[in-house]
Motif scaffolding. Structure first.
Motif, PDB file in Angstrom:
ATOM      1  N   LYS A   1       0.810  -1.218   0.000  1.00  0.00           N
ATOM      2  CA  LYS A   1       0.000   0.000   0.000  1.00  0.00           C
ATOM      3  C   LYS A   1       0.844   1.270   0.000  1.00  0.00           C
ATOM      4  N   CYS A   2       2.116   1.143   0.365  1.00  0.00           N
ATOM      5  CA  CYS A   2       3.008   2.299   0.355  1.00  0.00           C
ATOM      6  C   CYS A   2       3.802   2.409  -0.948  1.00  0.00           C
ATOM      7  N   GLY A   3       3.512   1.547  -1.902  1.00  0.00           N
ATOM      8  CA  GLY A   3       4.091   1.702  -3.227  1.00  0.00           C
ATOM      9  C   GLY A   3       5.276   0.835  -3.547  1.00  0.00           C
ATOM     10  N   SER A   4       5.712  -0.035  -2.632  1.00  0.00           N
ATOM     11  CA  SER A   4       6.885  -0.861  -2.903  1.00  0.00           C
ATOM     12  C   SER A   4       6.490  -2.334  -2.906  1.00  0.00           C
ATOM     13  N   VAL A   5       6.006  -2.797  -4.053  1.00  0.00           N
ATOM     14  CA  VAL A   5       5.639  -4.204  -4.150  1.00  0.00           C
ATOM     15  C   VAL A   5       6.883  -5.082  -4.110  1.00  0.00           C
ATOM     16  N   ARG A   6       8.030  -4.519  -4.481  1.00  0.00           N
ATOM     17  CA  ARG A   6       9.289  -5.281  -4.411  1.00  0.00           C
ATOM     18  C   ARG A   6       9.620  -5.638  -2.962  1.00  0.00           C
ATOM     19  N   LYS A   7       9.483  -4.678  -2.054  1.00  0.00           N
ATOM     20  CA  LYS A   7       9.762  -4.955  -0.648  1.00  0.00           C
ATOM     21  C   LYS A   7       8.710  -5.886  -0.055  1.00  0.00           C
ATOM     22  N   ALA A   8       7.463  -5.736  -0.513  1.00  0.00           N
ATOM     23  CA  ALA A   8       6.414  -6.645  -0.044  1.00  0.00           C
ATOM     24  C   ALA A   8       6.764  -8.074  -0.426  1.00  0.00           C
ATOM     25  N   ARG A   9       7.218  -8.248  -1.663  1.00  0.00           N
ATOM     26  CA  ARG A   9       7.571  -9.601  -2.118  1.00  0.00           C
ATOM     27  C   ARG A   9       8.794 -10.127  -1.368  1.00  0.00           C
TER      28      ARG A   9
END
Length: 581
Positions: free
Chosen positions: A255-263
């Motif tokens: 939700k904060c814009g970093s799908v890379r960090k989420a993954r």
């Protein structure tokens, strides 16, 4: 043979796991006379009123047979009623307790009644209970004061919750958690983060519940830097072994814009993944336009032994297909639901209707609405209306609009979409008719706004904004942007201005949309190495999408825009959505 001593009855209580057991226990207590012993009786009432296999009505009938109920007897009923679907009954029972001669409320009585007020959103009664707490000398009871903080927060009076917290002579971690969660889930996530920092500064050791509240606040704000700080704390304290915390980290980064960090969090979890973990990651990938990755992850989950896709999983992957325009994948997944044992609900049908509508297959979407086994809801018709506006289908748009009116919807967006569709066909008489209807039923158009965070401060913009202290510099930057992007062939998309005005006025109206103002402010306020992140309450308009793509190319800046539906990652003149949204 069951012994009938009170001690034996008490030792057997944990073994009672069905309502039949409760009835058996009640019969024994009545037969032996032990029902008149307060300790055995109140435990029976508590078991019957509160346990998942109990029966509150039966417990109340037993309670009414007691000649002089003790405070514990009252508490069992108040507690059960507070947890029931009619929490106001607990408030009434508490008032009855106040009027009795044989018993008086204790801290638990007040606590259960306050919880009932929170569930019933009964502010006046909560304040009266607060007064009782102080008058009866319970002001130093940390648990009760924490319940008050939590109750006021859930009712929505955050200032009252904060005042109780500030006046507590002593606090424990639960007290801090109650207010952090209340602020995060209420309208003050920034204050929740501030309280989290203060808690750490005062040396109070946070736990999993604390960081869940802090991460929720970061998610709402889109506060990526603060969220990264919370993750650092999670790692330091070893809280990353908790699956709920890891799920919240994945959700926050997405939700904060970093799908890379989420993954990255998803891939490196040292605790087992739950169904929520998979669903959160799939939904996050979808929000960022990574539809193919979301579908791949869905099938990977389907092959695992520990979890199986549920209704939320299918909804998440259908939404991912929707955002990425994967129509055939989405239809195939939808058709596979029945064979998987997961029955599609209204939301699944709504997602498929939106999927078809966004791809221009409006007749198919309308056919599904007409033939599905559910009554269409407002969202379905709104999705179809939006698709009709995009593809210029006036006939079905009018059907959708009539359906919305018949359902009592007076959402401004419904009227605006139909009005804009008429305007795109230059049917100005129909535009006037729609706007007159809006005035007649007092429909208010939701104003578009965008905001950007710079150095910990939120800067909010509306269309044509000249309130910001740097507005002149922002407008100069917009003039510079306009000059530079024209060299790349930019022509204003005036078709997005749905007013009967001249071409020059339409171009001026486009120039100062809130997202453009926010991006321009980001350009003058941040270093070239810093991604510009903008949050918008409505969907980004087509002209702004074109302009921001060009800005990312001309100024060599990464720009992330989170609109009402999804994320747009602009870089080197292209967007992650591939111009499909």
């Amino acid at each position: 043979m069951i012994s009938t001593t009170a001690a034996t009855i008490n030792s057997l209580l944990p073994k009672f796991t069905t309502f039949a057991h409760i009835k058996q226990l009640q019969s024994i207590l009545f037969t032996t006379g032990l029902f008149h012993l307060p300790s055995s009786r109140s435990k029976l009432l508590d078991l019957c009123a509160v346990s998942p296999f109990g029966d509150l009505i039966f417990a109340t009938q037993l309670f009414l047979q007691i000649h002089s109920p003790t405070t514990n007897d009252w508490n069992a009923i108040i507690r059960g009623q507070a947890q029931s679907s009619h929490p106001t009954n607990a408030i009434s029972t508490y008032k009855s307790l106040l009027s009795t001669q044989s018993s008086t409320p204790d801290a638990l009585s007040c606590s259960f009644a306050i919880k009932a007020c929170a569930r019933a959103l009964a502010l006046s009664e909560a304040r009266q209970l607060h007064s009782h707490v102080l008058r009866r000398g319970f002001g130093s009871d940390v648990l009760l004061q924490t319940t008050l903080v939590d109750g006021y927060s859930k009712i929505g009076v955050l200032d009252d919750a904060r005042q109780v917290f500030d006046e507590m002579p002593k606090r424990d971690v639960a007290s801090w958690n109650a207010l952090i969660a209340g602020l995060a889930q209420g309208s003050r996530p920034r204050d929740a983060l501030g309280l989290f920092k203060r808690m750490r500064a005062e040396g109070v050791r946070a736990n999993e519940v604390t960081v869940l509240g802090a991460l929720s606040a970061c998610s709402q704000l889109g506060a990526l830097v603060e969220g990264g700080g919370v993750e650092g704390f999670v790692r330091e304290e070893g809280l990353d072994g908790n699956v709920q915390v890891c799920n919240a980290l994945i959700d926050m980064y997405a939700k904060c814009g970093s799908v890379r960090k989420a993954r990255s969090v998803f891939d490196t979890m040292r605790c087992g993944r739950s169904i929520v973990t998979w669903n959160t990651m799939i939904m996050g990938l979808g929000m960022h336009g990574h539809g193919a990755c979301a579908v791949e992850l869905f099938y990977e989950m389907s092959r695992t032994d520990s979890v199986r896709p549920d209704a939320v999983s299918y909804l998440a992957v259908l939404c991912a297909c929707n955002h990425a325009g994967l129509v055939e994948d989405g239809l195939s997944l939808f058709k596979s639901m029945e064979g998987s044992g997961v029955a599609p609900n209204v939301k699944h049908y709504g997602s498929v209707i939106d999927l078809l509508g966004r791809s221009g297959r409006i007749d198919e979407a309308y056919h599904i609405i007409a033939s599905m086994p559910f009554v269409p809801d407002v969202i379905m018709w709104q999705s179809l209306l939006g698709a009709c506006k995009t593809y210029g289908n006036v006939e079905i748009a009018e059907r959708a609009s009539r359906a919305l009116v018949e359902m009592g919807s007076n959402n401004c967006g419904d009227f605006v979409l139909l009005s804009n569709l008429y305007a795109s066909h230059e049917r100005w008489g129909d535009v006037g008719r729609v706007r007159e209807a809006m005035r007649r039923i007092d429909v208010k158009k939701v104003p578009g706004f965008s905001y950007i965070e710079v150095d910990g401060l939120i800067h909010k913009f509306v269309n044509g904004d000249k309130i910001h202290s740097n507005w002149q510099e922002i407008y100069r930057k917009l003039d510079e942007i306009g000059f530079k992007i024209k060299a790349y062939g930019y022509v204003p998309e005036t078709s997005y201005v749905f007013h009967d005005i001249g071409e020059e006025d339409k171009q001026n109206a486009l120039c100062y949309h809130s997202e453009k103002l926010a991006v321009a402010f980001g350009l003058i306020s941040t270093s070239s190495a810093t991604p510009i992140q903008v949050f918008k309450n409505l969907r980004i308009c087509g002209d702004c999408h074109v302009v921001i793509k060009l800005i990312s190319k001309v100024y060599e800046r990464e720009i992330i825009v989170r609109d009402r539906a999804r994320f747009h990652h602009f870089k080197e003149g292209s967007c992650s959505c591939d111009d499909y949204w």
